[in-house]
Design a protein around this motif. Structure first.
Motif, mmCIF file in Angstrom:
data_model
loop_
_atom_site.group_PDB
_atom_site.id
_atom_site.type_symbol
_atom_site.label_atom_id
_atom_site.label_comp_id
_atom_site.label_asym_id
_atom_site.label_seq_id
_atom_site.Cartn_x
_atom_site.Cartn_y
_atom_site.Cartn_z
ATOM 1 N N TYR A 237 54.568 29.538 153.736
ATOM 2 C CA TYR A 237 53.452 28.632 154.050
ATOM 3 C C TYR A 237 52.144 29.217 153.526
ATOM 4 C CZ TYR A 237 55.880 25.335 157.202
ATOM 5 O OH TYR A 237 56.693 24.364 157.722
ATOM 6 N N ARG A 238 51.960 30.516 153.766
ATOM 7 C CA ARG A 238 50.721 31.172 153.330
ATOM 8 C C ARG A 238 50.576 31.164 151.810
ATOM 9 N NH1 ARG A 238 52.193 34.856 157.474
ATOM 10 N NH2 ARG A 238 53.005 36.349 155.937
ATOM 11 N N LYS A 239 51.690 31.110 151.128
ATOM 12 C CA LYS A 239 51.668 31.081 149.661
ATOM 13 C C LYS A 239 51.443 29.679 149.113
ATOM 14 C CE LYS A 239 54.488 35.236 148.962
ATOM 15 N NZ LYS A 239 53.472 35.991 148.203
ATOM 16 N N GLY A 240 51.325 28.699 150.026
ATOM 17 C CA GLY A 240 50.950 27.355 149.598
ATOM 18 C C GLY A 240 52.088 26.386 149.334
ATOM 19 N N PHE A 241 53.309 26.742 149.689
ATOM 20 C CA PHE A 241 54.439 25.823 149.476
ATOM 21 C C PHE A 241 54.491 24.784 150.592
ATOM 22 C CE2 PHE A 241 55.850 29.688 147.200
ATOM 23 C CZ PHE A 241 56.087 29.134 145.950
ATOM 24 N N THR A 242 55.047 23.608 150.273
ATOM 25 C CA THR A 242 55.133 22.524 151.258
ATOM 26 C C THR A 242 56.296 22.748 152.216
ATOM 27 O OG1 THR A 242 56.537 21.214 149.772
ATOM 28 C CG2 THR A 242 54.147 20.861 149.640
ATOM 29 N N ALA A 243 56.176 22.124 153.387
ATOM 30 C CA ALA A 243 57.175 22.328 154.445
ATOM 31 C C ALA A 243 58.570 21.898 154.016
ATOM 32 C CB ALA A 243 56.756 21.568 155.694
ATOM 33 N N ASP A 244 58.681 20.757 153.302
ATOM 34 C CA ASP A 244 60.007 20.265 152.929
ATOM 35 C C ASP A 244 60.720 21.233 151.973
ATOM 36 O OD1 ASP A 244 58.074 19.632 151.015
ATOM 37 O OD2 ASP A 244 59.223 17.929 150.239
ATOM 38 N N ILE B 179 60.137 24.472 151.737
ATOM 39 C CA ILE B 179 60.440 25.697 152.489
ATOM 40 C C ILE B 179 61.704 25.499 153.328
ATOM 41 C CG2 ILE B 179 59.640 27.262 154.321
ATOM 42 C CD1 ILE B 179 56.769 26.719 153.333
ATOM 43 N N ASP B 180 61.784 24.352 154.009
ATOM 44 C CA ASP B 180 62.972 24.054 154.844
ATOM 45 C C ASP B 180 64.220 23.982 153.970
ATOM 46 O OD1 ASP B 180 61.478 24.005 157.132
ATOM 47 O OD2 ASP B 180 61.188 21.830 157.122
ATOM 48 N N ARG B 181 64.080 23.414 152.805
ATOM 49 C CA ARG B 181 65.221 23.321 151.892
ATOM 50 C C ARG B 181 65.712 24.717 151.515
ATOM 51 N NH1 ARG B 181 64.952 20.846 145.716
ATOM 52 N NH2 ARG B 181 66.976 21.677 145.027
ATOM 53 N N PHE B 182 64.771 25.597 151.207
ATOM 54 C CA PHE B 182 65.142 26.975 150.861
ATOM 55 C C PHE B 182 65.822 27.665 152.048
ATOM 56 C CE2 PHE B 182 64.011 31.508 151.163
ATOM 57 C CZ PHE B 182 64.708 31.976 150.060
ATOM 58 N N ILE B 183 65.241 27.529 153.229
ATOM 59 C CA ILE B 183 65.806 28.166 154.430
ATOM 60 C C ILE B 183 67.228 27.677 154.672
ATOM 61 C CG2 ILE B 183 65.606 28.390 156.939
ATOM 62 C CD1 ILE B 183 63.503 30.001 155.425
ATOM 63 N N ASP B 184 67.419 26.342 154.541
ATOM 64 C CA ASP B 184 68.740 25.767 154.792
ATOM 65 C C ASP B 184 69.748 26.221 153.746
ATOM 66 O OD1 ASP B 184 67.803 24.485 156.999
ATOM 67 O OD2 ASP B 184 67.450 22.564 155.980
ATOM 68 N N GLU B 185 69.346 26.188 152.484
ATOM 69 C CA GLU B 185 70.290 26.476 151.404
ATOM 70 C C GLU B 185 70.533 27.972 151.197
ATOM 71 O OE1 GLU B 185 69.109 24.562 147.807
ATOM 72 O OE2 GLU B 185 69.223 22.537 148.636
ATOM 73 N N TYR B 186 69.481 28.761 151.368
ATOM 74 C CA TYR B 186 69.631 30.186 151.043
ATOM 75 C C TYR B 186 70.012 31.022 152.262
ATOM 76 C CZ TYR B 186 68.725 34.760 148.997
ATOM 77 O OH TYR B 186 68.867 36.058 148.554
ATOM 78 N N LEU B 187 69.260 30.894 153.324
ATOM 79 C CA LEU B 187 69.520 31.738 154.485
ATOM 80 C C LEU B 187 70.777 31.328 155.241
ATOM 81 C CD1 LEU B 187 65.994 32.535 155.952
ATOM 82 C CD2 LEU B 187 67.498 33.967 154.594
ATOM 83 N N SER B 188 71.184 30.070 155.105
ATOM 84 C CA SER B 188 72.446 29.663 155.763
ATOM 85 C C SER B 188 73.637 30.358 155.111
ATOM 86 C CB SER B 188 72.609 28.139 155.646
ATOM 87 O OG SER B 188 71.583 27.472 156.361
ATOM 88 N N GLU B 189 73.487 30.626 153.784
ATOM 89 C CA GLU B 189 74.563 31.281 153.077
ATOM 90 C C GLU B 189 74.593 32.784 153.316
ATOM 91 O OE1 GLU B 189 74.043 30.308 149.007
ATOM 92 O OE2 GLU B 189 74.333 28.160 149.275
ATOM 93 N N HIS B 190 73.404 33.326 153.742
ATOM 94 C CA HIS B 190 73.320 34.777 153.933
ATOM 95 C C HIS B 190 73.175 35.081 155.419
ATOM 96 C CE1 HIS B 190 72.441 34.152 149.730
ATOM 97 N NE2 HIS B 190 72.681 35.455 149.509
#
Length: 274
Positions: free
Chosen positions: A254-261, A263-274
């Motif tokens: 968020y602090r780096k200026g990315f949008t919520a959608d 960021i959520d996509r990254f969290i769901d796709e990347y952190l769910s796998e790890h």
């Protein structure tokens, strides 16, 4: 009976063919008197056998010192235009007496070789054409060169809002088109900061950014999220995991200026796998 010194001989200097050494003679004793430039030699019609009074010698030497200061100045000005203060500083470094500096400056002004208005306007035009500097940076440069405020304002009037807009727009578009692993907002903030440092006003920067296309392809923006997000995961997972890790990564993105959608996509796709 007062015995006046007589010119015994005149020789050309080895290192300067336009300067001459004047040797004097008194009571059959010959000695070095002084040196003069060729123009002074001709002006005073200096020649062997001429008797000189102390007043004449003093006058000739003063005239020669003034001439040396003038020729030194002309040579310095031959490389590029200079401000009056730049020339004064140069002559002082050359240890020219202040009396001669004043004389030379007055003469050069009359001849149009020293003109702070023309110098300032030429500098502004050059910076507009050859650099990405804004008016505030150019103003700082003119102040450092000893230009007075009215002359600075007159010269900077050449750098109109329209010309500033065109330069800022061209530079900003080039930066935005470059591939970047930063968020679009980070890019925009970086552009704003760089333009402010270059000396452009907040008004012209804002107007440019409001008038150019700031959108970015979602895929390209998501690639940047992944790039930044993976680095953050590597950084934070040394101490956190699970929910705590997700929240830290989210907040940092968020602090780096990315949008919520995204960021959520990254969290769901990347952190769910790890």
């Amino acid at each position: 009976m007062i015995i006046l010194p007589e010119i015994a001989k005149i020789t050309t200097q080895k290192k300067s063919k336009h300067r001459y050494n004047i040797f004097l003679k008194e009571n059959e004793q010959e000695y070095y008197g002084f040196s003069v430039n060729e123009d002074i030699l001709i002006e005073y019609y200096l020649r062997k056998g001429l008797f000189l009074t102390p007043e004449m010698i003093e006058q000739i030497q003063e005239k020669d010192e003034s001439y040396k200061a003038y020729t030194l100045s002309v040579k310095y000005l031959s490389y590029r235009m200079r401000s009056e203060q730049e020339l004064i500083d140069y002559l002082q470094r050359k240890e020219v007496d202040d009396t001669y500096i004043g004389e030379v400056i007055s003469r050069l002004k009359q001849e149009g070789l020293v003109d702070d208005v023309a110098f300032s306007e030429a500098l502004v035009r050059t910076k507009m054409q050859t650099s990405t500097k804004g008016p505030l940076m150019i103003k700082k440069e003119l102040v450092e060169k000893g230009i007075q405020a009215p002359n600075i304002e007159q010269a900077l009037s050449l750098y109109t809002f329209e010309k500033q807009f065109q330069k800022v727009e061209k530079w900003a578009k080039k930066k935005l088109q470059a591939s970047s692993k930063k968020s679009r907002q980070q890019q925009i903030d970086s552009i704003k900061q760089s333009l402010l440092q270059k000396g452009f006003s907040f008004d012209v920067i804002t107007e440019v950014l409001n008038n150019i296309e700031l959108e970015r392809d979602d895929d390209e923006e998501y690639e940047a999220v992944v790039f930044q997000g993976e680095k953050l995961v590597t950084k934070y997972q040394k101490k956190d995991s699970g929910y705590g890790l997700k929240q830290k990564v989210k907040a940092a993105l968020y602090r780096k200026g990315f949008t919520a959608d995204l960021i959520d996509r990254f969290i769901d796709e990347y952190l769910s796998e790890h």
